[in-house]
Design a protein around this motif. Structure first.
Motif, short mmCIF file in Angstrom:
data_model
loop_
_atom_site.label_atom_id
_atom_site.label_comp_id
_atom_site.label_asym_id
_atom_site.label_seq_id
_atom_site.Cartn_x
_atom_site.Cartn_y
_atom_site.Cartn_z
N MET A 38 -11.08 -0.08 -8.43
CA MET A 38 -11.57 -0.66 -7.18
C MET A 38 -12.91 -0.01 -6.84
SD MET A 38 -9.77 -0.67 -3.47
CE MET A 38 -10.12 -2.07 -2.48
N LYS A 39 -13.79 -0.80 -6.35
CA LYS A 39 -15.12 -0.32 -6.03
C LYS A 39 -15.15 0.56 -4.78
CE LYS A 39 -17.61 -2.74 -9.03
NZ LYS A 39 -18.46 -2.22 -9.99
N ALA A 40 -14.67 0.04 -3.64
CA ALA A 40 -14.80 0.78 -2.38
C ALA A 40 -13.66 0.47 -1.43
CB ALA A 40 -16.12 0.43 -1.72
N ILE A 41 -13.35 1.46 -0.61
CA ILE A 41 -12.46 1.27 0.53
C ILE A 41 -13.33 1.36 1.76
CG2 ILE A 41 -10.64 2.33 1.92
CD1 ILE A 41 -9.18 3.02 -0.57
N LYS A 42 -13.17 0.39 2.67
CA LYS A 42 -13.97 0.36 3.88
C LYS A 42 -13.17 0.92 5.04
CE LYS A 42 -16.69 -3.37 2.23
NZ LYS A 42 -17.80 -4.18 2.48
N ILE A 43 -13.79 1.85 5.73
CA ILE A 43 -13.21 2.43 6.93
C ILE A 43 -14.05 1.94 8.11
CG2 ILE A 43 -12.80 4.58 8.19
CD1 ILE A 43 -12.21 5.90 5.50
N SER A 44 -13.40 1.32 9.07
CA SER A 44 -14.10 0.81 10.25
C SER A 44 -14.35 1.95 11.22
CB SER A 44 -13.26 -0.27 10.94
OG SER A 44 -13.05 -1.34 10.05
N VAL A 45 -15.56 1.97 11.76
CA VAL A 45 -15.95 2.99 12.74
C VAL A 45 -16.31 2.27 14.03
CG1 VAL A 45 -17.51 4.88 13.28
CG2 VAL A 45 -16.85 4.46 10.90
N ASN A 46 -15.57 2.58 15.08
CA ASN A 46 -15.81 1.97 16.38
C ASN A 46 -16.30 3.05 17.33
OD1 ASN A 46 -15.89 0.17 18.50
ND2 ASN A 46 -13.69 0.29 18.90
N LYS A 47 -17.55 2.91 17.78
CA LYS A 47 -18.10 3.87 18.74
C LYS A 47 -17.60 3.51 20.12
CE LYS A 47 -22.27 4.44 16.04
NZ LYS A 47 -23.73 4.27 16.00
N GLN A 48 -17.05 4.51 20.82
CA GLN A 48 -16.54 4.30 22.16
C GLN A 48 -17.31 5.19 23.12
OE1 GLN A 48 -12.34 5.08 21.79
NE2 GLN A 48 -11.98 3.20 20.65
N MET A 49 -16.97 5.13 24.39
CA MET A 49 -17.67 5.95 25.38
C MET A 49 -17.52 7.44 25.13
SD MET A 49 -17.17 3.92 28.97
CE MET A 49 -17.87 5.28 29.87
N ASP A 50 -16.37 7.85 24.62
CA ASP A 50 -16.11 9.28 24.50
C ASP A 50 -15.94 9.76 23.06
OD1 ASP A 50 -13.82 7.77 24.35
OD2 ASP A 50 -12.58 9.15 25.49
N GLY A 51 -16.13 8.86 22.08
CA GLY A 51 -15.99 9.30 20.70
C GLY A 51 -15.94 8.15 19.71
N TYR A 52 -15.42 8.44 18.55
CA TYR A 52 -15.32 7.47 17.47
C TYR A 52 -13.86 7.22 17.12
CZ TYR A 52 -20.21 8.69 16.40
OH TYR A 52 -21.55 8.91 16.45
N THR A 53 -13.55 5.97 16.79
CA THR A 53 -12.25 5.64 16.23
C THR A 53 -12.48 5.16 14.80
OG1 THR A 53 -11.36 5.00 18.38
CG2 THR A 53 -10.18 4.21 16.43
N PHE A 54 -11.80 5.81 13.86
CA PHE A 54 -11.85 5.45 12.46
C PHE A 54 -10.56 4.73 12.12
CE2 PHE A 54 -14.29 9.32 13.06
CZ PHE A 54 -15.46 9.08 12.37
N SER A 55 -10.64 3.59 11.42
CA SER A 55 -9.43 2.84 11.09
C SER A 55 -9.61 2.10 9.77
CB SER A 55 -9.07 1.86 12.20
OG SER A 55 -10.10 0.91 12.38
N ILE A 56 -8.48 1.71 9.18
CA ILE A 56 -8.51 0.88 7.97
C ILE A 56 -7.68 -0.37 8.23
CG2 ILE A 56 -8.92 2.72 6.30
CD1 ILE A 56 -5.93 2.82 5.74
N ALA A 57 -7.99 -1.40 7.48
CA ALA A 57 -7.29 -2.68 7.62
C ALA A 57 -5.86 -2.55 7.10
CB ALA A 57 -8.02 -3.76 6.85
N PRO A 58 -4.94 -3.37 7.61
CA PRO A 58 -3.56 -3.35 7.09
C PRO A 58 -3.49 -3.58 5.59
CG PRO A 58 -3.66 -4.60 9.13
CD PRO A 58 -5.09 -4.27 8.75
N SER A 59 -4.38 -4.41 5.05
CA SER A 59 -4.37 -4.66 3.60
C SER A 59 -4.73 -3.39 2.83
CB SER A 59 -5.33 -5.79 3.24
OG SER A 59 -6.64 -5.47 3.65
N ALA A 60 -5.63 -2.58 3.37
CA ALA A 60 -5.97 -1.31 2.71
C ALA A 60 -4.80 -0.33 2.77
CB ALA A 60 -7.21 -0.69 3.37
N ARG A 61 -4.07 -0.33 3.90
CA ARG A 61 -2.89 0.53 4.00
C ARG A 61 -1.84 0.12 2.97
NH1 ARG A 61 -4.02 0.16 9.47
NH2 ARG A 61 -2.43 -1.41 9.88
N GLN A 62 -1.65 -1.18 2.80
CA GLN A 62 -0.68 -1.67 1.80
C GLN A 62 -1.12 -1.31 0.39
OE1 GLN A 62 -0.48 -5.84 2.72
NE2 GLN A 62 1.28 -5.57 4.10
#
Length: 99
Positions: free
Chosen positions: A1-25
């Protein structure tokens, strides 16, 4: 596999890092003992303090988020970990996986 994408959501007080359900599976299919997390939140001050004394936080976020204990095992399956801004779609940080 080439890459796993981690989503980064900037919020008022920090960052939330998450992965898609398909990546978890996918991680669970590769590593049945893995325990991928839905997301990880890091406050801005925690991130900046950490990076002041250690190194980029992303190199610690992806093993924790993916729930893989042995990075070498993950390195055999993935070429790159990409941290992608959820609002713009731009790659914020790319971590090349090296054996």
């Amino acid at each position: 596999m080439k890459a796993i994408k981690i989503s980064v959501n900037k919020q008022m007080d920090g960052y939330t890092f998450s992965i898609a359900p398909s990546a978890r599976q996918l991680i669970k299919s590769w590593f049945p003992d893995a325990h991928p997390a839905n997301n990880i939140f890091v406050a801005y001050d925690t991130k900046s303090d950490f990076e002041l004394y250690y190194e980029k936080l992303e190199s610690y976020i992806y093993p924790a988020l993916l729930g893989v204990n042995n990075r070498n095992d993950l390195n055999k399956k993935v070429d790159e970990i990409q941290f992608v801004d959820t609002h713009t779609g731009k790659i914020l940080h790319a971590h090349k996986v090296i054996l």
